[in-house]
Design an enzyme around this catalytic site. Structure first.
Site, mmCIF file in Angstrom:
data_model
loop_
_atom_site.group_PDB
_atom_site.id
_atom_site.type_symbol
_atom_site.label_atom_id
_atom_site.label_comp_id
_atom_site.label_asym_id
_atom_site.label_seq_id
_atom_site.Cartn_x
_atom_site.Cartn_y
_atom_site.Cartn_z
ATOM 1 N N ASP A 148 -8.297 -7.431 1.147
ATOM 2 C CA ASP A 148 -6.883 -7.929 2.069
ATOM 3 C C ASP A 148 -7.276 -7.383 2.935
ATOM 4 O OD1 ASP A 148 -5.511 -5.349 2.986
ATOM 5 O OD2 ASP A 148 -6.248 -4.764 0.859
ATOM 6 N N HIS A 201 -4.931 -21.932 10.269
ATOM 7 C CA HIS A 201 -6.411 -22.125 9.731
ATOM 8 C C HIS A 201 -7.330 -21.060 8.862
ATOM 9 C CE1 HIS A 201 -10.843 -24.537 10.345
ATOM 10 N NE2 HIS A 201 -11.101 -22.905 10.910
ATOM 11 N N CYS A 220 -12.508 -29.890 7.243
ATOM 12 C CA CYS A 220 -11.131 -28.656 6.874
ATOM 13 C C CYS A 220 -10.196 -29.437 6.513
ATOM 14 C CB CYS A 220 -10.729 -27.389 8.211
ATOM 15 S SG CYS A 220 -10.222 -26.168 7.911
ATOM 16 N N ASP A 234 1.325 -1.578 0.169
ATOM 17 C CA ASP A 234 -0.143 0.036 0.226
ATOM 18 C C ASP A 234 0.843 1.102 0.292
ATOM 19 O OD1 ASP A 234 1.228 -0.084 3.060
ATOM 20 O OD2 ASP A 234 -1.494 0.096 3.812
ATOM 21 N N CYS A 257 -6.230 -28.914 11.013
ATOM 22 C CA CYS A 257 -7.025 -29.275 11.512
ATOM 23 C C CYS A 257 -6.788 -30.255 10.840
ATOM 24 C CB CYS A 257 -8.370 -28.794 10.703
ATOM 25 S SG CYS A 257 -8.979 -27.439 11.456
ATOM 26 N N CYS A 315 -6.403 -27.616 6.250
ATOM 27 C CA CYS A 315 -5.907 -26.779 6.587
ATOM 28 C C CYS A 315 -4.640 -28.143 7.522
ATOM 29 C CB CYS A 315 -5.449 -25.721 8.052
ATOM 30 S SG CYS A 315 -6.082 -25.892 9.394
HETATM 31 ZN ZN LIG Z 1 -8.261 -25.914 9.683
#
Ligand SMILES: [Zn+2]
Length: 404
Positions: free
Chosen positions: A281, A350, A319, A106, A324, A321
């Protein structure tokens, strides 16, 4: 001969391009690809924010694993510490922080604007005192181009003025007109720096629909390859923000990518895509994660809540990720309750994965022609935290009344 023609071929490759692969016939959503010198960005996309040249608590490898395609860094913070010149000496942001994917910086204007009493605006630029040591600085459209050249991001933004909420129509117009003059100065200054960097224009206009339209037309007509919509999500009601976008989007050139600056809760992403936005963002997903707020399909949960104490399953079933796939919710709950370092990393991973998967799902739904259904189903299921808090308060009040 062969080598020369190859070199010529590469020199002719544009540093930046945007192609639209699919458009939703029932909304303004589109799916596309932004090409930068450090890689391709599928849109719609969420950009994790790495204020201090780091997305707090996670490494570049973990960002990649979560699916990040581009990250954002803050010019204001980095120019003050460690300094853009030092970062330049280390091979710009890519070399310094060892993230080899696309980066957006930015202009620093938003942070200077939020300093309030520490800054002074003039036609020349924004004078301010550092929040670290009180040292005086002056940001001008020209100096920002130099600083962002030294930081070396793929996409850079010009100095603009973000009018506060609320603003009088006069204040809004003055800020917008100066932003426009600064945009032209930035374009001129940019010519002296790296052509591999792409300068986006910033649309302003505060909370006046007509000014928003005017700004979109003016900034859209300048030779910026992409556009950021600034000055929203600064305290106005969400509905006001969406209403202003309904006026803005039709005035924007359709072939340029559109970045909604500083906006990015899960529900914002889902709604913003339908209003024609491609890039988002926000610090929110990583910030709330550090405080225990984790995203799930049905809304934001607090991992510190007692219901996770003995939860053998993951934070959210299905999930994909790292957190998880590896740990029980009970373990993450324990780490959050004891404020262990590892929690910040696991919670951040996550939420980042949630946002990036959501962006990918939105893109897939646009390509499949089912974005409106995806949006409606998501919003019907997802309870934003603030709404849940309001609901809980309403229940409390109802209970208090019935006891009387
Ligand atoms: Zn997760």
């Amino acid at each position: 001969m062969k080598r020369a023609s190859l070199a010529c071929f590469w020199n002719d490759m544009p540093a930046f391009s945007f192609t639209i692969e699919a458009e939703c016939p029932r909304s303004w959503a589109r799916a596309g690809t932004v090409l930068t010198p450090h890689g391709a960005i599928p849109t719609p996309i969420f950009m994790p924010v790495g204020t201090q040249a780091t997305v707090k608590s996670v490494s570049p490898e973990e960002l990649r694993a979560a699916g990040a395609a581009i990250i954002l860094a803050n010019t204001y913070h980095l120019m003050l510490r460690p300094g853009s010149q030092l970062i330049h000496e280390f091979g710009s942001l890519h070399g310094f922080m060892r993230w080899d994917g696309p980066i957006l910086t930015d202009s620093g204007g938003f942070q200077v604007f939020s300093l309030g009493h520490l800054r002074k605006l003039s036609e020349e630029g924004a004078a301010f005192k550092s929040h670290l040591d009180g040292s005086p600085h002056l940001l001008t459209p020209e100096s920002v181009m130099r600083i962002e050249y030294e930081l070396g991001a793929d996409i850079i933004l010009p100095l603009d003025i973000c009018a506060p909420y609320p603003s009088s129509p006069h204040e809004a117009r003055t800020a917008m007109e100066r932003t426009h003059r600064w945009a032209e100065r930035a374009l001129k200054a940019k010519e002296g720096y790296n052509p591999e960097q792409t300068l986006f224009g910033i649309v302003q206009g505060a909370f006046e629909p007509e000014l928003r339209q005017q700004s979109a037309r003016f900034v859209g007509s300048l030779p910026f390859p992409g556009l950021s919509i600034g000055g929203l999500s600064v305290g106005e009601p969400k509905e006001t923000m969406w209403e202003l976008l309904r006026y803005t989007t039709p005035e924007l050139p359709p072939g340029k990518p559109r970045h909604l600056l500083g906006v990015g809760s899960p529900e914002d992403l889902v709604i913003g895509v339908g209003l024609g936005m491609d890039m988002f963002d926000c610090v929110l997903p990583t910030r709330v994660a550090r405080h225990g707020g984790l995203f799930t399909r049905s809304g934001r949960i607090s991992i510190k809540g007692a219901r996770f104490r003995r939860e053998r399953g993951s934070i959210e079933e299905g999930c994909d990720c790292y957190t998880c796939r590896t740990y029980s919710a009970a373990y993450v709950h324990h780490l959050a309750r004891t404020e262990e370092q590892l929690y910040y990393r696991l919670g951040t991973i996550h939420n980042l994965r949630f946002m990036l998967r959501l962006a990918a799902e939105l893109r897939a739904s646009i390509i499949a022609g089912t974005y409106p259904e995806f949006r409606d189903e998501f919003l019907a299921r997802y309870v934003p935290a603030s709404e849940r808090v309001r609901q809980a308060q309403r229940e409390k009040w109802k209970g208090a009344r019935s006891q009387k």
